[in-house]
Scaffold this active site. Structure first.
Site, PDB file in Angstrom:
ATOM      1  N   GLU A 182       9.654  16.729  15.283  1.00 25.02           N
ATOM      2  CA  GLU A 182      10.012  16.615  13.868  1.00 25.02           C
ATOM      3  C   GLU A 182       9.245  17.668  13.068  1.00 25.02           C
ATOM      4  OE1 GLU A 182       8.626  13.239  11.399  1.00 25.02           O
ATOM      5  OE2 GLU A 182      10.737  13.027  10.872  1.00 25.02           O
ATOM      6  N   CYS A 229      13.600  11.488   6.704  1.00 23.45           N
ATOM      7  CA  CYS A 229      13.567  11.071   8.110  1.00 23.45           C
ATOM      8  C   CYS A 229      14.937  11.262   8.757  1.00 23.45           C
ATOM      9  CB  CYS A 229      13.128   9.618   8.219  1.00 23.45           C
ATOM     10  SG  CYS A 229      14.063   8.549   7.137  1.00 23.45           S
ATOM     11  N   LYS A 272       0.856  -1.185   0.000  1.00 23.10           N
ATOM     12  CA  LYS A 272       0.000   0.000   0.000  1.00 23.10           C
ATOM     13  C   LYS A 272       0.896   1.240   0.000  1.00 23.10           C
ATOM     14  CE  LYS A 272      -2.592   3.296   2.285  1.00 23.10           C
ATOM     15  NZ  LYS A 272      -2.178   4.286   1.314  1.00 23.10           N
ATOM     16  N   GLU A 324       9.606   2.095  10.892  1.00 20.76           N
ATOM     17  CA  GLU A 324      10.603   3.168  10.774  1.00 20.76           C
ATOM     18  C   GLU A 324       9.840   4.483  10.724  1.00 20.76           C
ATOM     19  OE1 GLU A 324      13.606   2.760  11.318  1.00 20.76           O
ATOM     20  OE2 GLU A 324      13.769   0.602  11.007  1.00 20.76           O
TER      21      GLU A 324
HETATM   22  P1  NDP Z   1       2.067   8.690   7.421  1.00 21.66           P
HETATM   23  O1  NDP Z   1       2.322   8.029   8.710  1.00 21.66           O
HETATM   24  O2  NDP Z   1       0.971   9.674   7.334  1.00 21.66           O
HETATM   25  O3  NDP Z   1       1.745   7.604   6.287  1.00 21.66           O
HETATM   26  C1  NDP Z   1       2.596   6.523   6.017  1.00 21.66           C
HETATM   27  C2  NDP Z   1       1.815   5.423   5.347  1.00 21.66           C
HETATM   28  O4  NDP Z   1       0.876   4.886   6.277  1.00 21.66           O
HETATM   29  C3  NDP Z   1       0.996   5.894   4.144  1.00 21.66           C
HETATM   30  O5  NDP Z   1       0.962   4.875   3.173  1.00 21.66           O
HETATM   31  C4  NDP Z   1      -0.391   6.086   4.760  1.00 21.66           C
HETATM   32  O6  NDP Z   1      -1.439   6.025   3.827  1.00 21.66           O
HETATM   33  C5  NDP Z   1      -0.430   4.904   5.712  1.00 21.66           C
HETATM   34  N1  NDP Z   1      -1.415   5.028   6.787  1.00 21.66           N
HETATM   35  C6  NDP Z   1      -2.046   6.138   7.237  1.00 21.66           C
HETATM   36  N2  NDP Z   1      -2.899   5.815   8.241  1.00 21.66           N
HETATM   37  C7  NDP Z   1      -2.805   4.475   8.425  1.00 21.66           C
HETATM   38  C8  NDP Z   1      -3.427   3.549   9.316  1.00 21.66           C
HETATM   39  N3  NDP Z   1      -4.320   3.948  10.222  1.00 21.66           N
HETATM   40  N4  NDP Z   1      -3.099   2.245   9.233  1.00 21.66           N
HETATM   41  C9  NDP Z   1      -2.175   1.828   8.333  1.00 21.66           C
HETATM   42  N5  NDP Z   1      -1.558   2.659   7.455  1.00 21.66           N
HETATM   43  C10 NDP Z   1      -1.855   3.974   7.508  1.00 21.66           C
HETATM   44  O7  NDP Z   1       3.463   9.299   6.977  1.00 21.66           O
HETATM   45  P2  NDP Z   1       3.815  10.139   5.702  1.00 21.66           P
HETATM   46  O8  NDP Z   1       3.443   9.427   4.460  1.00 21.66           O
HETATM   47  O9  NDP Z   1       3.295  11.511   5.922  1.00 21.66           O
HETATM   48  O10 NDP Z   1       5.424  10.145   5.741  1.00 21.66           O
HETATM   49  C11 NDP Z   1       6.159  11.045   6.474  1.00 21.66           C
HETATM   50  C12 NDP Z   1       6.714  10.403   7.733  1.00 21.66           C
HETATM   51  O11 NDP Z   1       7.484   9.254   7.403  1.00 21.66           O
HETATM   52  C13 NDP Z   1       7.649  11.311   8.475  1.00 21.66           C
HETATM   53  O12 NDP Z   1       7.303  11.382   9.838  1.00 21.66           O
HETATM   54  C14 NDP Z   1       9.015  10.664   8.313  1.00 21.66           C
HETATM   55  O13 NDP Z   1       9.915  10.929   9.332  1.00 21.66           O
HETATM   56  C15 NDP Z   1       8.688   9.237   8.177  1.00 21.66           C
HETATM   57  N6  NDP Z   1       9.727   8.543   7.443  1.00 21.66           N
HETATM   58  C16 NDP Z   1      10.561   7.687   8.112  1.00 21.66           C
HETATM   59  C17 NDP Z   1      11.602   7.042   7.469  1.00 21.66           C
HETATM   60  C18 NDP Z   1      12.449   6.073   8.203  1.00 21.66           C
HETATM   61  O14 NDP Z   1      12.954   5.157   7.567  1.00 21.66           O
HETATM   62  N7  NDP Z   1      12.634   6.206   9.495  1.00 21.66           N
HETATM   63  C19 NDP Z   1      11.856   7.260   6.051  1.00 21.66           C
HETATM   64  C20 NDP Z   1      10.924   8.152   5.432  1.00 21.66           C
HETATM   65  C21 NDP Z   1       9.898   8.758   6.123  1.00 21.66           C
HETATM   66  P3  NDP Z   1      -2.049   7.399   3.210  1.00 21.66           P
HETATM   67  O15 NDP Z   1      -0.944   8.021   2.439  1.00 21.66           O
HETATM   68  O16 NDP Z   1      -3.156   6.898   2.349  1.00 21.66           O
HETATM   69  O17 NDP Z   1      -2.512   8.226   4.352  1.00 21.66           O
END
Ligand code: NDP
Length: 483
Positions: free
Chosen positions: A384, A284, A175, A250
């Site tokens: 963050e 991140c 997803k 992560e």
């Molecule tokens: P989100 O947490 O909003 O979304 C991440 C994924 O989770 C998306 O595919 C999202 O879908 C999905 N999602 C949202 N709600 C749910 C739920 N209730 N159950 C299961 N899946 C769900 O993060 P972002 O996409 O905004 O990414 C940014 C964040 O990612 C930052 O905080 C960043 O630090 C972190 N990050 C961490 C990395 C690491 O390796 N440590 C690397 C890159 C980013 P949808 O888009 O449809 O909402």
């Protein structure tokens, strides 16, 4: 005409049962509609899990070198399409063409790396205590894995989850983030063209809570690998561990770069600027705090402000220095933190304004911001931000730097710029992070070494990338064979 794109379930491109779609627009110019994607229901997510369940055994039984062959071909197909994928990624997510090209190349390399790894899979042979006995382990796949990914590295992160999951013989339900379904769909196309059997990889777009909700709770999903925000990650962990799924998270961070008086100041400024403002600060591992020794503080601050002010900002595809934020929400969040920083008493030396006029009005552009005189207790020094905002905090000693660096809820990446080996080694030993760097920016990772964080940055269960990823996607079986 705008195209509507479909889910990929059981080897077929299919529409969601809802009959609904959502729009995907470029953050560089929101008039540009990239495509329409399926607003999938829980039912669609269940269908994807069921397809994966049906395909899992045969894929697990496929000889690993053949699985590796599919990954190798995927790598080649990605490489053949590199220019087109770079453009797509840049249009969809907003990063510059150079940044996008580096990311696509990373995906190419990841598939190649795990293609080779697939040939090397196996277990270990150990000496048994009895005669006439064989004692060894075999690494077995987990079954069905759910991979949930964010928008900020929309092809590299899916690649570093999908490739090891498939190499080790797992079926996948993938997803992607709703902001970046197109580059993810292109990756799935390459896997399909490489000959992946039906149902082994399924791609479902739609709401995180609905589609993601099914993936983290369905009884036939064996493991969940999630990258995203801490808030969603915590929720995913609670749901997925209820029936003991294996989980890897992560999440975010608040990465520090320490600048000591012995540092080459030009190098230090370049390192911090690249970590703070690269990919519009949306990494991140981005440098969010510069902890700068008071002896070089004033000069460092002057130079980092000069660097920030030289950054040219524009649409990702114009390949200037910095692209837009990926969405309106991300832009608003950065602007709110800039306003908060000023309210908290930090000194905003440059940037932090939304850019307007000309083409800027059509996208989510912000000037890179530098705050000086930041106190470690301020929220801008602890939370963050996920945008090009740097907080510069004065320090008086290495002890001071280590204490402040560690005194946050996150621990992903940390860097020190110094020419003193003793300082470097102490920092590496005492920094509470998963990635420690010396004279390097906090961003940028090699693909063949473990990646992950501590504290709120990671579930601390399994690392990603390198051999560590293979551990997450397999379970060892120990065999005692007397003859
Ligand atoms: P989100 O947490 O909003 O979304 C991440 C994924 O989770 C998306 O595919 C999202 O879908 C999905 N999602 C949202 N709600 C749910 C739920 N209730 N159950 C299961 N899946 C769900 O993060 P972002 O996409 O905004 O990414 C940014 C964040 O990612 C930052 O905080 C960043 O630090 C972190 N990050 C961490 C990395 C690491 O390796 N440590 C690397 C890159 C980013 P949808 O888009 O449809 O909402």
């Amino acid at each position: 005409m705008t195209q509507t794109y479909q889910n990929y379930i059981d080897g077929e491109w299919t529409e969601a049962t809802t009959g609904e779609t959502f729009d995907n627009r470029s953050p560089s110019n929101t008039d540009e509609l990239i495509g329409r994607y399926q607003r999938s229901s829980e039912e669609d997510a269940v269908a994807a899990v069921e397809a994966a369940v049906t395909a899992a055994d045969a894929w697990a039984d496929t000889p690993a070198p053949e699985r590796g062959r599919v990954l190798e071909d995927t790598s080649r197909l990605l490489a053949d399409r590199k220019d087109e994928l770079t453009e797509t990624l840049s249009r969809e997510e907003g990063k510059t063409l150079d940044e996008a090209s580096g990311e696509v190349q990373r995906a190419v390399d990841i598939f190649q790396y795990y293609a080779a790894k697939a040939r090397d899979l196996g277990g270990r042979v150990k000496s048994p205590s009895a005669s006439d006995q064989n004692l060894y382990t075999v690494e077995e796949p987990l079954g069905v894995t759910a991979l949930i990914t964010p928008w900020n590295y929309p092809i590299a992160i899916p690649a570093w989850k999908i490739a090891p999951a498939l190499a080790t013989g797992n079926a996948v339900v993938f997803k992607p983030a709703s902001l970046t379904p197109e580059i993810a769909r292109n990756l799935v196309e390459c896997l399909d063209e490489a000959g992946l059997p039906d149902g082994v990889l399924n791609y479902v777009t739609g709401s995180g809570s609905e589609v993601g909700g099914v993936l983290t709770t369905h009884e036939n999903v064996d493991a969940v690998s999630f990258t995203g925000s801490a808030k969603v990650g915590d929720h995913v962990y609670q749901s997925a561990t209820e029936d003991q799924k294996r989980v890897q998270l992560e999440m975010g961070s608040k990465n520090p770069a320490v600048v000591m008086p012995s540092a080459d100041l030009d190098e230090a400024v370049d390192i911090v600027a690249a970590g703070a403002f690269g990919v519009t600060g949306q990494a991140c591992t981005a440098t969010s705090r510069a902890l700068v020794h008071e002896r070089v503080y004033d000069e460092f601050v002057d130079r980092i402000v000069d660097q920030a002010e030289e950054i040219e900002i524009g649409p990702g595809t114009e390949n200037l220095d910095m692209g837009p934020h990926a969405s309106r929400d991300e832009l608003d969040s950065t602007l709110e933190y800039v306003s908060l920083g000023s309210d908290e008493g930090a000194t905003l030396l440059t940037g932090g304004e939304r850019l307007d006029g000309g083409g800027y009005d059509d996208g989510y552009y912000v000037e890179p911001a530098v705050f000086a005189d930041v106190e470690p207790e301020m929220r801008i020094a602890r939370e963050e931000i996920f945008g090009p905002v740097l907080s510069v905090i004065p320090i008086s000693s290495l002890d001071d730097a280590i204490e402040i660096a560690n005194d946050v809820d996150f621990g992903l990446s940390a860097s020190i710029v110094t020419s003193d080996l003793r300082e470097a080694n102490r920092f590496v030993e005492e920094a509470e992070v998963g990635v420690a760097k010396v004279n390097e920016k906090t961003t940028g990772l090699e693909l063949h070494v473990p990646f992950g964080g501590v504290k709120g940055s990671s579930s601390e269960t399994f690392r990603e990338q390198g051999d560590a990823a293979l551990d997450f996607y397999t379970l060892p079986k120990t065999v005692y064979m007397s003859y």
